[in-house]
Write a protein that holds these residues in place. Structure first.
Motif, mmCIF file in Angstrom:
data_model
loop_
_atom_site.group_PDB
_atom_site.id
_atom_site.type_symbol
_atom_site.label_atom_id
_atom_site.label_comp_id
_atom_site.label_asym_id
_atom_site.label_seq_id
_atom_site.Cartn_x
_atom_site.Cartn_y
_atom_site.Cartn_z
ATOM 1 N N THR A 83 0.813 -1.212 0.000
ATOM 2 C CA THR A 83 0.000 0.000 0.000
ATOM 3 C C THR A 83 0.846 1.262 0.000
ATOM 4 O O THR A 83 0.561 2.209 -0.729
ATOM 5 C CB THR A 83 -0.930 0.008 1.230
ATOM 6 O OG1 THR A 83 -1.755 -1.147 1.191
ATOM 7 C CG2 THR A 83 -1.792 1.247 1.255
ATOM 8 N N PHE A 84 1.895 1.290 0.788
ATOM 9 C CA PHE A 84 2.652 2.511 0.974
ATOM 10 C C PHE A 84 3.950 2.608 0.173
ATOM 11 O O PHE A 84 4.570 3.653 0.124
ATOM 12 C CB PHE A 84 2.956 2.723 2.463
ATOM 13 C CG PHE A 84 1.716 2.954 3.266
ATOM 14 C CD1 PHE A 84 0.959 4.101 3.080
ATOM 15 C CD2 PHE A 84 1.277 2.021 4.181
ATOM 16 C CE1 PHE A 84 -0.202 4.314 3.811
ATOM 17 C CE2 PHE A 84 0.125 2.225 4.921
ATOM 18 C CZ PHE A 84 -0.613 3.377 4.732
ATOM 19 N N ALA A 85 4.376 1.539 -0.458
ATOM 20 C CA ALA A 85 5.593 1.594 -1.280
ATOM 21 C C ALA A 85 5.317 2.438 -2.518
ATOM 22 O O ALA A 85 4.223 2.394 -3.085
ATOM 23 C CB ALA A 85 6.018 0.193 -1.678
ATOM 24 N N PRO A 86 6.288 3.217 -2.956
ATOM 25 C CA PRO A 86 6.066 4.034 -4.150
ATOM 26 C C PRO A 86 5.871 3.151 -5.386
ATOM 27 O O PRO A 86 6.578 2.172 -5.562
ATOM 28 C CB PRO A 86 7.337 4.872 -4.259
ATOM 29 C CG PRO A 86 8.348 4.190 -3.431
ATOM 30 C CD PRO A 86 7.612 3.405 -2.398
ATOM 31 N N ALA A 87 4.903 3.523 -6.186
ATOM 32 C CA ALA A 87 4.620 2.766 -7.403
ATOM 33 C C ALA A 87 5.557 3.222 -8.507
ATOM 34 O O ALA A 87 5.919 4.391 -8.594
ATOM 35 C CB ALA A 87 3.168 2.979 -7.824
ATOM 36 N N SER A 88 5.950 2.295 -9.362
ATOM 37 C CA SER A 88 6.774 2.673 -10.508
ATOM 38 C C SER A 88 5.849 2.887 -11.695
ATOM 39 O O SER A 88 5.111 2.003 -12.099
ATOM 40 C CB SER A 88 7.801 1.596 -10.812
ATOM 41 O OG SER A 88 7.170 0.413 -11.209
ATOM 42 N N HIS A 89 5.867 4.078 -12.221
ATOM 43 C CA HIS A 89 5.037 4.415 -13.363
ATOM 44 C C HIS A 89 5.913 4.506 -14.593
ATOM 45 O O HIS A 89 7.083 4.842 -14.520
ATOM 46 C CB HIS A 89 4.314 5.745 -13.133
ATOM 47 C CG HIS A 89 3.367 5.696 -11.984
ATOM 48 N ND1 HIS A 89 2.160 5.045 -12.050
ATOM 49 C CD2 HIS A 89 3.456 6.180 -10.732
ATOM 50 C CE1 HIS A 89 1.557 5.152 -10.890
ATOM 51 N NE2 HIS A 89 2.316 5.834 -10.071
#
Length: 86
Positions: A27-33
């Motif tokens: 939930t809190f880990a940064p997403a890679s876009h």
């Protein structure tokens, strides 16, 4: 020495803790876009013609058309041969 029931409770608590931590990290880990690698010529709208050494594909106003591969051809990485407008 812990009883079997006490040990089962500790195992269940440990499993629950691992599940909760995994959900929180997700939930809190940064997403890679965005893309992490090169764009395929087939998905690059600016590429009008590409080849893998076996087939040649062209993009025009009607869609994408590809040639048939040779009988003993071994495909390589797809490379854009011609960009739109050039």
């Amino acid at each position: 020495m812990p009883t079997s029931q006490s040990r089962d409770g500790l195992v269940a608590l440990a499993v629950a803790a691992v599940v909760v931590v995994t959900v929180l990290i997700g939930t809190f880990a940064p997403a890679s876009h965005g893309r992490s690698g090169p764009v395929s010529p087939a998905t690059d709208a600016s590429c009008a013609e590409w080849s893998d050494g076996c087939t040649v594909c062209r993009r025009d106003g009607e869609g994408i058309a590809c040639s048939m591969p040779g009988i003993a051809c071994v495909p390589k990485a797809e490379l854009c041969q011609r960009h739109s407008g050039g």
